[in-house]
Design a protein around this motif. Structure first.
Motif, PDB file in Angstrom:
ATOM      1  N   LEU A 129       0.807  -1.218   0.000  1.00  0.00           N
ATOM      2  CA  LEU A 129       0.000   0.000   0.000  1.00  0.00           C
ATOM      3  C   LEU A 129       0.838   1.265   0.000  1.00  0.00           C
ATOM      4  O   LEU A 129       0.381   2.310  -0.485  1.00  0.00           O
ATOM      5  CB  LEU A 129      -0.915   0.009   1.235  1.00  0.00           C
ATOM      6  CG  LEU A 129      -1.800  -1.226   1.410  1.00  0.00           C
ATOM      7  CD1 LEU A 129      -2.649  -1.084   2.659  1.00  0.00           C
ATOM      8  CD2 LEU A 129      -2.677  -1.447   0.180  1.00  0.00           C
ATOM      9  N   LEU A 130       2.039   1.191   0.536  1.00  0.00           N
ATOM     10  CA  LEU A 130       2.874   2.397   0.620  1.00  0.00           C
ATOM     11  C   LEU A 130       4.330   1.970   0.747  1.00  0.00           C
ATOM     12  O   LEU A 130       4.641   0.954   1.384  1.00  0.00           O
ATOM     13  CB  LEU A 130       2.468   3.257   1.826  1.00  0.00           C
ATOM     14  CG  LEU A 130       3.199   4.581   2.047  1.00  0.00           C
ATOM     15  CD1 LEU A 130       2.225   5.629   2.566  1.00  0.00           C
ATOM     16  CD2 LEU A 130       4.335   4.416   3.060  1.00  0.00           C
ATOM     17  N   VAL A 131       5.206   2.759   0.146  1.00  0.00           N
ATOM     18  CA  VAL A 131       6.645   2.554   0.265  1.00  0.00           C
ATOM     19  C   VAL A 131       7.281   3.897   0.587  1.00  0.00           C
ATOM     20  O   VAL A 131       7.015   4.900  -0.103  1.00  0.00           O
ATOM     21  CB  VAL A 131       7.253   1.970  -1.038  1.00  0.00           C
ATOM     22  CG1 VAL A 131       8.757   1.849  -0.903  1.00  0.00           C
ATOM     23  CG2 VAL A 131       6.635   0.630  -1.360  1.00  0.00           C
ATOM     24  N   GLY A 132       8.098   3.916   1.618  1.00  0.00           N
ATOM     25  CA  GLY A 132       8.762   5.150   2.019  1.00  0.00           C
ATOM     26  C   GLY A 132      10.262   4.981   2.045  1.00  0.00           C
ATOM     27  O   GLY A 132      10.785   4.005   2.578  1.00  0.00           O
ATOM     28  N   THR A 133      10.972   5.940   1.444  1.00  0.00           N
ATOM     29  CA  THR A 133      12.433   5.962   1.457  1.00  0.00           C
ATOM     30  C   THR A 133      12.896   7.238   2.150  1.00  0.00           C
ATOM     31  O   THR A 133      12.095   7.998   2.703  1.00  0.00           O
ATOM     32  CB  THR A 133      12.987   5.877   0.027  1.00  0.00           C
ATOM     33  OG1 THR A 133      12.549   7.033  -0.713  1.00  0.00           O
ATOM     34  CG2 THR A 133      12.498   4.626  -0.681  1.00  0.00           C
ATOM     35  N   LYS A 134      14.202   7.482   2.072  1.00  0.00           N
ATOM     36  CA  LYS A 134      14.747   8.650   2.735  1.00  0.00           C
ATOM     37  C   LYS A 134      14.380   9.944   2.021  1.00  0.00           C
ATOM     38  O   LYS A 134      14.311  11.010   2.644  1.00  0.00           O
ATOM     39  CB  LYS A 134      16.268   8.513   2.826  1.00  0.00           C
ATOM     40  CG  LYS A 134      16.935   9.500   3.742  1.00  0.00           C
ATOM     41  CD  LYS A 134      18.411   9.202   3.905  1.00  0.00           C
ATOM     42  CE  LYS A 134      19.060  10.173   4.865  1.00  0.00           C
ATOM     43  NZ  LYS A 134      20.517   9.885   5.050  1.00  0.00           N
ATOM     44  N   THR A 135      14.091   9.864   0.717  1.00  0.00           N
ATOM     45  CA  THR A 135      13.817  11.069  -0.063  1.00  0.00           C
ATOM     46  C   THR A 135      12.431  11.090  -0.691  1.00  0.00           C
ATOM     47  O   THR A 135      11.923  12.165  -1.014  1.00  0.00           O
ATOM     48  CB  THR A 135      14.870  11.211  -1.185  1.00  0.00           C
ATOM     49  OG1 THR A 135      14.863  10.027  -1.986  1.00  0.00           O
ATOM     50  CG2 THR A 135      16.256  11.413  -0.590  1.00  0.00           C
ATOM     51  N   HIS A 136      11.785   9.914  -0.878  1.00  0.00           N
ATOM     52  CA  HIS A 136      10.502   9.862  -1.561  1.00  0.00           C
ATOM     53  C   HIS A 136       9.513   9.010  -0.760  1.00  0.00           C
ATOM     54  O   HIS A 136       9.913   8.182   0.062  1.00  0.00           O
ATOM     55  CB  HIS A 136      10.629   9.285  -2.985  1.00  0.00           C
ATOM     56  CG  HIS A 136      11.436  10.149  -3.903  1.00  0.00           C
ATOM     57  ND1 HIS A 136      12.824  10.155  -3.910  1.00  0.00           N
ATOM     58  CD2 HIS A 136      11.046  11.036  -4.868  1.00  0.00           C
ATOM     59  CE1 HIS A 136      13.252  11.004  -4.817  1.00  0.00           C
ATOM     60  NE2 HIS A 136      12.193  11.552  -5.420  1.00  0.00           N
ATOM     61  N   THR A 137       8.241   9.250  -1.081  1.00  0.00           N
ATOM     62  CA  THR A 137       7.151   8.448  -0.520  1.00  0.00           C
ATOM     63  C   THR A 137       6.258   8.027  -1.676  1.00  0.00           C
ATOM     64  O   THR A 137       5.732   8.872  -2.416  1.00  0.00           O
ATOM     65  CB  THR A 137       6.339   9.242   0.513  1.00  0.00           C
ATOM     66  OG1 THR A 137       7.208   9.660   1.566  1.00  0.00           O
ATOM     67  CG2 THR A 137       5.227   8.386   1.095  1.00  0.00           C
TER      68      THR A 137
END
Length: 205
Positions: A129-137
């Motif tokens: 449902l969601l992926v979060g990184t250090k710079t993007h969501t």
């Protein structure tokens, strides 16, 4: 007059007799430097007993451990960090069995029982449902396309026991039932495929 002179002579004689007797009965005490005699009356001697000196603790018995300096601690931590690979700063929200879980690479979680999965099997979870990184969501609509979460099955077990007690008053009805829900422990190995999904415009790169 004769009686008074007689009384004076008696008084003077008595006084002289008292002085002589006191001098004879109470001689001056003499200090003796000889060793005290052992016995019951040895405590009455004027010499004080000699006490042994308390033993001093040797300073060499206590050895202080050398303290590690900040430089040494920093060097040790750097060496330990070089051995381990850098962990990827990423997380994802997945859905398994109608429930949502936040997962990180390298961590484990308990989900509802996966029937067709065996221990040490490699599984792929596609409902991301969601992926979060250090710079993007990356926010899915409703899921993030092409995003997959890779995991390995570690064990198939049971949750803690839950006691279900039923009671009806004046009916002689009582039921005491215990239940343990089956679960599966999986460990997340990686999150891939999210790069092709467009990033959320609300998050600055």
């Amino acid at each position: 007059m004769a009686s008074s002179s007689a009384t004076l002579s008696l008084c003077s004689a008595f006084a002289s007799h008292c002085n002589v007797s006191s001098r004879r009965s109470n001689p001056k005490p003499s200090l003796s430097l000889s060793k005290p005699s052992t016995g019951f009356l040895s405590t009455a001697s004027t010499s004080r007993p000699s006490f042994l000196a308390a033993p001093k603790f040797a300073e060499s018995a206590v050895v202080a451990e050398p303290e590690t300096t900040d430089i040494e601690a920093a060097v040790v931590s750097d060496v330990a960090d070089e051995d381990k690979p850098p962990r990827e700063e990423i997380f994802a929200v997945i859905m398994v069995g109608g429930r949502q879980y936040i997962v990180f690479p390298g961590r484990y979680l308990y989900t509802s029982r996966l029937k067709d999965a065996n221990v040490n099997d490699q599984i792929v979870l596609n409902k991301v449902l969601l992926v979060g990184t250090k710079t993007h969501t990356y926010i899915g609509k409703p899921v993030v396309t092409n995003a997959t979460v890779h995991a390995v099955v570690e064990s198939q077990g049971l949750d803690d026991k839950v006691v279900v007690f039923k009671y009806k008053p004046k009916k002689k009805y009582r039921r005491n039932i215990g239940h343990r829900q089956p679960n599966t422990r999986i460990r997340i190995t990686g999150i891939t495929g999210y790069e092709e999904f467009p990033a959320s415009p609300n998050v600055a790169a």
